[in-house]
Design a protein around this motif. Structure first.
Motif, PDB file in Angstrom:
ATOM      1  N   THR A 289       9.643  12.505   0.345  1.00 27.11           N
ATOM      2  CA  THR A 289       8.463  12.256   1.179  1.00 27.11           C
ATOM      3  C   THR A 289       8.610  12.921   2.539  1.00 27.11           C
ATOM      4  O   THR A 289       7.676  13.572   3.043  1.00 27.11           O
ATOM      5  CB  THR A 289       8.232  10.742   1.367  1.00 27.11           C
ATOM      6  N   LEU A 290       9.783  12.778   3.142  1.00 24.40           N
ATOM      7  CA  LEU A 290      10.030  13.397   4.440  1.00 24.40           C
ATOM      8  C   LEU A 290       9.904  14.909   4.357  1.00 24.40           C
ATOM      9  O   LEU A 290       9.304  15.552   5.238  1.00 24.40           O
ATOM     10  CB  LEU A 290      11.422  13.019   4.950  1.00 24.40           C
ATOM     11  N   GLU A 291      10.452  15.503   3.301  1.00 25.86           N
ATOM     12  CA  GLU A 291      10.397  16.952   3.138  1.00 25.86           C
ATOM     13  C   GLU A 291       8.968  17.427   2.873  1.00 25.86           C
ATOM     14  O   GLU A 291       8.525  18.430   3.432  1.00 25.86           O
ATOM     15  CB  GLU A 291      11.317  17.391   1.998  1.00 25.86           C
ATOM     16  N   ASN A 292       8.262  16.712   2.014  1.00 31.58           N
ATOM     17  CA  ASN A 292       6.908  17.134   1.634  1.00 31.58           C
ATOM     18  C   ASN A 292       5.944  17.129   2.820  1.00 31.58           C
ATOM     19  O   ASN A 292       5.042  17.972   2.902  1.00 31.58           O
ATOM     20  CB  ASN A 292       6.364  16.238   0.523  1.00 31.58           C
ATOM     21  N   PHE A 293       6.127  16.170   3.737  1.00 30.82           N
ATOM     22  CA  PHE A 293       5.200  16.049   4.858  1.00 30.82           C
ATOM     23  C   PHE A 293       5.779  16.601   6.163  1.00 30.82           C
ATOM     24  O   PHE A 293       5.107  16.546   7.208  1.00 30.82           O
ATOM     25  CB  PHE A 293       4.780  14.587   5.043  1.00 30.82           C
ATOM     26  N   GLY A 294       7.004  17.115   6.114  1.00 32.78           N
ATOM     27  CA  GLY A 294       7.606  17.704   7.303  1.00 32.78           C
ATOM     28  C   GLY A 294       7.796  16.720   8.430  1.00 32.78           C
ATOM     29  O   GLY A 294       7.562  17.031   9.604  1.00 32.78           O
ATOM     30  N   ILE A 295       8.217  15.482   8.107  1.00 30.02           N
ATOM     31  CA  ILE A 295       8.417  14.428   9.107  1.00 30.02           C
ATOM     32  C   ILE A 295       9.873  13.964   9.069  1.00 30.02           C
ATOM     33  O   ILE A 295      10.616  14.298   8.142  1.00 30.02           O
ATOM     34  CB  ILE A 295       7.478  13.231   8.874  1.00 30.02           C
ATOM     35  N   THR A 296      10.269  13.198  10.063  1.00 26.93           N
ATOM     36  CA  THR A 296      11.658  12.744  10.127  1.00 26.93           C
ATOM     37  C   THR A 296      11.809  11.232  10.021  1.00 26.93           C
ATOM     38  O   THR A 296      12.918  10.726   9.903  1.00 26.93           O
ATOM     39  CB  THR A 296      12.331  13.208  11.435  1.00 26.93           C
ATOM     40  N   GLN A 297      10.690  10.483  10.095  1.00 26.39           N
ATOM     41  CA  GLN A 297      10.735   9.028   9.947  1.00 26.39           C
ATOM     42  C   GLN A 297       9.613   8.568   9.027  1.00 26.39           C
ATOM     43  O   GLN A 297       8.575   9.221   8.927  1.00 26.39           O
ATOM     44  CB  GLN A 297      10.588   8.298  11.289  1.00 26.39           C
ATOM     45  N   ILE A 298       9.867   7.451   8.372  1.00 30.02           N
ATOM     46  CA  ILE A 298       8.838   6.858   7.524  1.00 30.02           C
ATOM     47  C   ILE A 298       8.936   5.337   7.607  1.00 30.02           C
ATOM     48  O   ILE A 298      10.042   4.771   7.657  1.00 30.02           O
ATOM     49  CB  ILE A 298       8.987   7.349   6.057  1.00 30.02           C
ATOM     50  N   LEU A 299       7.795   4.664   7.665  1.00 28.94           N
ATOM     51  CA  LEU A 299       7.779   3.207   7.742  1.00 28.94           C
ATOM     52  C   LEU A 299       8.051   2.609   6.365  1.00 28.94           C
ATOM     53  O   LEU A 299       7.580   3.117   5.344  1.00 28.94           O
ATOM     54  CB  LEU A 299       6.423   2.709   8.243  1.00 28.94           C
ATOM     55  N   VAL A 300       8.800   1.511   6.349  1.00 27.13           N
ATOM     56  CA  VAL A 300       9.155   0.835   5.100  1.00 27.13           C
ATOM     57  C   VAL A 300       8.432  -0.502   5.021  1.00 27.13           C
ATOM     58  O   VAL A 300       8.450  -1.289   5.968  1.00 27.13           O
ATOM     59  CB  VAL A 300      10.683   0.625   5.003  1.00 27.13           C
ATOM     60  N   LEU A 301       7.811  -0.749   3.858  1.00 24.89           N
ATOM     61  CA  LEU A 301       7.050  -1.982   3.651  1.00 24.89           C
ATOM     62  C   LEU A 301       7.604  -2.760   2.468  1.00 24.89           C
ATOM     63  O   LEU A 301       8.195  -2.172   1.552  1.00 24.89           O
ATOM     64  CB  LEU A 301       5.574  -1.661   3.377  1.00 24.89           C
ATOM     65  N   ASN A 302       7.411  -4.072   2.484  1.00 22.97           N
ATOM     66  CA  ASN A 302       7.802  -4.872   1.326  1.00 22.97           C
ATOM     67  C   ASN A 302       6.611  -4.960   0.358  1.00 22.97           C
ATOM     68  O   ASN A 302       5.566  -4.331   0.564  1.00 22.97           O
ATOM     69  CB  ASN A 302       8.300  -6.261   1.738  1.00 22.97           C
ATOM     70  N   ASP A 303       6.767  -5.747  -0.694  1.00 19.86           N
ATOM     71  CA  ASP A 303       5.716  -5.838  -1.713  1.00 19.86           C
ATOM     72  C   ASP A 303       4.416  -6.420  -1.171  1.00 19.86           C
ATOM     73  O   ASP A 303       3.340  -6.199  -1.731  1.00 19.86           O
ATOM     74  CB  ASP A 303       6.194  -6.679  -2.897  1.00 19.86           C
ATOM     75  N   GLU A 304       4.508  -7.172  -0.075  1.00 20.75           N
ATOM     76  CA  GLU A 304       3.312  -7.758   0.541  1.00 20.75           C
ATOM     77  C   GLU A 304       2.714  -6.840   1.606  1.00 20.75           C
ATOM     78  O   GLU A 304       1.857  -7.246   2.384  1.00 20.75           O
ATOM     79  CB  GLU A 304       3.645  -9.112   1.188  1.00 20.75           C
ATOM     80  N   LYS A 305       3.205  -5.601   1.640  1.00 21.38           N
ATOM     81  CA  LYS A 305       2.736  -4.596   2.601  1.00 21.38           C
ATOM     82  C   LYS A 305       3.089  -4.953   4.034  1.00 21.38           C
ATOM     83  O   LYS A 305       2.439  -4.484   4.976  1.00 21.38           O
ATOM     84  CB  LYS A 305       1.218  -4.383   2.480  1.00 21.38           C
ATOM     85  N   LYS A 306       4.121  -5.786   4.202  1.00 16.65           N
ATOM     86  CA  LYS A 306       4.584  -6.138   5.539  1.00 16.65           C
ATOM     87  C   LYS A 306       5.672  -5.161   5.982  1.00 16.65           C
ATOM     88  O   LYS A 306       6.537  -4.764   5.189  1.00 16.65           O
ATOM     89  CB  LYS A 306       5.130  -7.573   5.552  1.00 16.65           C
ATOM     90  N   TYR A 307       5.628  -4.815   7.258  1.00 19.93           N
ATOM     91  CA  TYR A 307       6.592  -3.882   7.843  1.00 19.93           C
ATOM     92  C   TYR A 307       7.992  -4.501   7.875  1.00 19.93           C
ATOM     93  O   TYR A 307       8.167  -5.617   8.354  1.00 19.93           O
ATOM     94  CB  TYR A 307       6.125  -3.534   9.248  1.00 19.93           C
ATOM     95  N   VAL A 308       8.996  -3.756   7.326  1.00 25.59           N
ATOM     96  CA  VAL A 308      10.367  -4.281   7.311  1.00 25.59           C
ATOM     97  C   VAL A 308      11.396  -3.313   7.905  1.00 25.59           C
ATOM     98  O   VAL A 308      12.571  -3.648   8.017  1.00 25.59           O
ATOM     99  CB  VAL A 308      10.798  -4.658   5.874  1.00 25.59           C
ATOM    100  N   GLY A 309      10.961  -2.130   8.304  1.00 27.65           N
ATOM    101  CA  GLY A 309      11.915  -1.218   8.908  1.00 27.65           C
ATOM    102  C   GLY A 309      11.458   0.224   8.901  1.00 27.65           C
ATOM    103  O   GLY A 309      10.339   0.551   8.506  1.00 27.65           O
ATOM    104  N   ILE A 310      12.367   1.105   9.340  1.00 20.60           N
ATOM    105  CA  ILE A 310      12.094   2.550   9.399  1.00 20.60           C
ATOM    106  C   ILE A 310      13.266   3.303   8.778  1.00 20.60           C
ATOM    107  O   ILE A 310      14.430   2.980   9.022  1.00 20.60           O
ATOM    108  CB  ILE A 310      11.902   3.031  10.858  1.00 20.60           C
ATOM    109  N   ILE A 311      12.947   4.300   7.965  1.00 20.60           N
ATOM    110  CA  ILE A 311      13.955   5.223   7.449  1.00 20.60           C
ATOM    111  C   ILE A 311      13.885   6.500   8.272  1.00 20.60           C
ATOM    112  O   ILE A 311      12.802   7.054   8.477  1.00 20.60           O
ATOM    113  CB  ILE A 311      13.691   5.566   5.964  1.00 20.60           C
ATOM    114  N   HIS A 312      15.045   6.956   8.751  1.00 19.64           N
ATOM    115  CA  HIS A 312      15.123   8.202   9.517  1.00 19.64           C
ATOM    116  C   HIS A 312      15.859   9.238   8.678  1.00 19.64           C
ATOM    117  O   HIS A 312      16.732   8.903   7.880  1.00 19.64           O
ATOM    118  CB  HIS A 312      15.865   7.958  10.839  1.00 19.64           C
ATOM    119  N   LEU A 313      15.493  10.485   8.856  1.00 18.19           N
ATOM    120  CA  LEU A 313      16.168  11.573   8.135  1.00 18.19           C
ATOM    121  C   LEU A 313      17.675  11.513   8.319  1.00 18.19           C
ATOM    122  O   LEU A 313      18.445  11.811   7.399  1.00 18.19           O
ATOM    123  CB  LEU A 313      15.632  12.924   8.624  1.00 18.19           C
ATOM    124  N   HIS A 314      18.110  11.087   9.503  1.00 19.73           N
ATOM    125  CA  HIS A 314      19.547  10.999   9.773  1.00 19.73           C
ATOM    126  C   HIS A 314      20.247   9.994   8.847  1.00 19.73           C
ATOM    127  O   HIS A 314      21.425  10.150   8.531  1.00 19.73           O
ATOM    128  CB  HIS A 314      19.789  10.606  11.235  1.00 19.73           C
TER     129      HIS A 314
END
Length: 322
Positions: A289-314
């Protein structure tokens, strides 16, 4: 000293000779190959693979490939076999004997002993008229026209053909077993390859803090939150729902466009449709996903669509996935 063109020409000739031999193997795949595959697949025993010299090295590689793709296999050196290692062979085991000539002294001694045990023998040889070929239950013909060695002596083309035939055998068995990437991960838990197969997004965010602000948070506090949580971004959350995302890049662009930022709020610079990923997704999916969209961070959600964290390319680089 030979010039570079001579060296390059010789390298290309070697590859040409071996590639033609490999292409010719397609003509040698016959009903015996199919029978051998089905026999191994339906067997209750293991595959014992044996050889001597360079063929023994190829046998070791085929054993490794089979073990990693769901077919239990053991290497047995042909010379050691007649000095005690025959004890490796159990009642239901199948023995694959690898030999270019099929007529080496060790093979001539070993084959009758295996047959006396009542085990089936698969010959993987370049000589279909050899002692090994004529005494085996199944013949996998790896005949080659010549070695890549200019003296036609050093095993080169012949061992490459053996290796490819072994790969074909292993892959056909893999297919019959419906062996998936999840099965593969069970046998490859270590290293970057294993992590690509089993590491999930949840594993990467477990020790992370969760940077977040609201749409009305002033820019100074947004910068402090991003700096404090050290993920290069923050989620913008209103009423427990994602409104947007702000990254270091958004902050830089804001500073380029505005001399006075005191009145700006998160909603003025946030991205309204940030990319998200489920917490149970594979880490490799995050990388894609990061490579396809040329981004370095992506938001992580649980099954209820609640925010639970961030994944960084690092995170992915650190784990050796990138």
């Amino acid at each position: 000293m030979k010039n570079s063109n001579t060296i390059i020409d010789k390298a290309i000739l070697t590859i040409d000779i071996e590639s033609k031999a490999i292409a010719n193997l397609k003509k040698l795949i016959n009903i015996d190959f199919e029978k051998a595959v089905n026999f191994i697949f339906n067997s209750k025993g293991r595959v014992i693979i044996t050889g001597i010299g360079k063929s023994a090295i190829i046998a070791n590689k085929i054993v490794a490939t089979m073990n990693s793709t769901g077919t239990p296999a053991i290497f047995m050196h042909a010379a050691d076999a007649i000095h005690g290692d025959l004890g490796n062979i159990q009642e239901d085991d199948i023995v694959i004997c690898i030999s270019k000539s099929g007529n080496t002294p060790e093979i001539k001694v070993l084959v009758p002993l295996i047959k006396n045990y009542g085990n089936k023998i698969i010959a993987l040889t370049g000589n279909p008229n050899s002692f090994l070929a004529t005494n085996a239950d199944f013949l996998l013909n790896c005949e080659v026209e010549k070695e890549a060695c200019p003296n036609n002596l050093a095993p080169t083309t012949s061992t490459t053909a053996q290796l490819v035939m072994g790969d074909a055998l292993a892959i056909c068995l893999l297919d019959l077993r419906d062996f998936t990437s999840k099965d593969f991960a069970k046998y490859h838990p270590g290293g970057a390859l294993g992590k690509r197969l089993y590491l999930r997004v949840s594993d990467l965010i477990s020790n992370h803090e969760m940077p977040l602000v609201t749409s009305n948070t002033n820019i100074k506090d947004v910068i402090i939150e991003i700096s404090k949580k050290r993920l290069g971004a923050t989620a913008v959350i209103d009423n427990q729902k994602i409104s947007g995302m702000i990254t270091d890049g958004d902050i830089r662009r804001m500073l380029e466009k505005n001399d006075n930022i005191s009145k700006l709020q998160a909603k003025d610079i946030m991205s309204l449709s940030p990319k998200t990923l489920n917490v149970d997704a594979m880490a490799i999916d995050a990388l894609n996903t990061l490579e396809n969209f040329g981004i370095t961070q992506i938001l992580v959600l649980n099954d209820e669509k609640k925010y639970v964290g961030i994944i960084h390319l690092h995170d992915l680089i650190k784990e050796g996935i990138f």
